[in-house]
Design an enzyme around this catalytic site. Structure first.
Site, PDB file in Angstrom:
ATOM      1  N   HIS A  63       0.827  -1.202   0.000  1.00  0.00           N
ATOM      2  CA  HIS A  63       0.000   0.000   0.000  1.00  0.00           C
ATOM      3  C   HIS A  63       0.869   1.263   0.000  1.00  0.00           C
ATOM      4  O   HIS A  63       0.683   2.168  -0.821  1.00  0.00           O
ATOM      5  CB  HIS A  63      -0.922  -0.011   1.231  1.00  0.00           C
ATOM      6  CG  HIS A  63      -1.864   1.146   1.308  1.00  0.00           C
ATOM      7  ND1 HIS A  63      -3.203   1.039   1.017  1.00  0.00           N
ATOM      8  CD2 HIS A  63      -1.672   2.450   1.653  1.00  0.00           C
ATOM      9  CE1 HIS A  63      -3.790   2.213   1.161  1.00  0.00           C
ATOM     10  NE2 HIS A  63      -2.877   3.088   1.555  1.00  0.00           N
ATOM     11  N   GLU A  64       1.849   1.302   0.904  1.00  0.00           N
ATOM     12  CA  GLU A  64       2.698   2.496   0.994  1.00  0.00           C
ATOM     13  C   GLU A  64       3.586   2.652  -0.242  1.00  0.00           C
ATOM     14  O   GLU A  64       3.822   3.767  -0.714  1.00  0.00           O
ATOM     15  CB  GLU A  64       3.552   2.450   2.267  1.00  0.00           C
ATOM     16  CG  GLU A  64       2.750   2.450   3.561  1.00  0.00           C
ATOM     17  CD  GLU A  64       1.725   3.578   3.642  1.00  0.00           C
ATOM     18  OE1 GLU A  64       1.998   4.678   3.106  1.00  0.00           O
ATOM     19  OE2 GLU A  64       0.647   3.358   4.214  1.00  0.00           O
ATOM     20  N   HIS A  67       1.611   4.327  -2.984  1.00  0.00           N
ATOM     21  CA  HIS A  67       1.655   5.791  -2.892  1.00  0.00           C
ATOM     22  C   HIS A  67       2.974   6.329  -3.458  1.00  0.00           C
ATOM     23  O   HIS A  67       2.986   7.262  -4.264  1.00  0.00           O
ATOM     24  CB  HIS A  67       1.563   6.234  -1.424  1.00  0.00           C
ATOM     25  CG  HIS A  67       0.235   6.043  -0.793  1.00  0.00           C
ATOM     26  ND1 HIS A  67      -0.934   6.520  -1.342  1.00  0.00           N
ATOM     27  CD2 HIS A  67      -0.116   5.452   0.389  1.00  0.00           C
ATOM     28  CE1 HIS A  67      -1.943   6.238  -0.538  1.00  0.00           C
ATOM     29  NE2 HIS A  67      -1.479   5.573   0.505  1.00  0.00           N
ATOM     30  N   ASP A 139      -7.530   7.817   2.819  1.00  0.00           N
ATOM     31  CA  ASP A 139      -7.175   8.275   1.470  1.00  0.00           C
ATOM     32  C   ASP A 139      -8.423   8.688   0.703  1.00  0.00           C
ATOM     33  O   ASP A 139      -8.438   9.713   0.001  1.00  0.00           O
ATOM     34  CB  ASP A 139      -6.447   7.165   0.699  1.00  0.00           C
ATOM     35  CG  ASP A 139      -5.152   6.736   1.364  1.00  0.00           C
ATOM     36  OD1 ASP A 139      -4.566   7.559   2.081  1.00  0.00           O
ATOM     37  OD2 ASP A 139      -4.735   5.587   1.150  1.00  0.00           O
TER      38      ASP A 139
END
Length: 220
Positions: A63-64, A67, A139
């Protein structure tokens, strides 16, 4: 130092940094102390004691990186400053991006890239796991608020044109909560909803397309 900081935020930042220096036995505040203070203010206190299951840690990592990689390859996104899968506050991980210089105006292209980067984590989850989690809830709140301001306050909708909808009773800064007193018809309200949805979905698709193109980088 970071967008949206007020005078009170800066005072808090200096106080937080001043607390760090004595802890490490230093006689002066360093850049590292200010960096740690920014992270605490923006993302919350570090929570090293939070234990995640291996699969959850893997999801957070992808997930990170979603980004970070989307933000890295978008022309108008702020440079990625730090990525972590050590939780802070309520977040299980975080990616911090910062501008290289002070900015007082934001362009439409910058907002669109910012939204795509914000949705990069959800896009990575979809591509890697074929599933989405609750980790992207914050988000989604951010991009929905940004799209709403673009349409209703900044006149950045090609469909609805350079107009302001409603009387603003909230804070004038991007990212702060705001409210509008409607001064438009139900038909216009539906158009506003449709346009907000279109902008968010477009940002999501851009993030997914870029994530798919850079899948090898994501795995590495």
């Amino acid at each position: 130092i970071t967008p949206g900081f007020t005078g009170a935020d800066l005072a808090n930042l200096v106080n937080e940094a001043a607390l760090d220096a004595p802890r490490r036995g230093a006689e002066a505040i360093s850049v590292d102390d200010f960096t740690a203070a920014v992270e605490r203010i923006v993302a919350g206190a570090e929570r090293k004691g939070r234990l995640l299951q291996p699969h959850e840690r893997e999801v957070v990592a992808y997930h990170e990186m979603g980004h970070a990689i989307v933000g890295h390859y978008l022309e108008h996104a702020d440079p990625v400053h730090k990525i972590s899968i050590v939780g802070r506050g309520q977040a299980l991980g975080y990616t911090i991006s910062m501008p290289q210089e002070d900015k007082f105006l934001t362009t439409r292209a910058e907002l669109l890239d910012q939204m795509a980067m914000t949705l990069g984590g959800r896009a990575a989850e979809e591509i890697v796991f074929g599933e989405i989690t609750t980790g992207a809830s914050n988000d989604l709140e951010k991009v929905t608020a940004t799209a709403k301001q673009m349409v209703m306050r900044f006149g950045m909708s090609e469909r609805l044109g350079p107009r302001v909808f409603g009387h603003d009773h909230g804070q004038p800064f991007l990212g702060r909560e705001f409210s509008f007193e409607p001064d438009y018809s139900d038909e216009i309200a539906r158009e506003i909803d449709d346009e907000i949805r279109r902008i968010v979905e477009s940002a999501h698709q851009r993030a997914k397309d870029l994530r798919a193109e850079r899948r090898e980088a994501l795995e590495v």
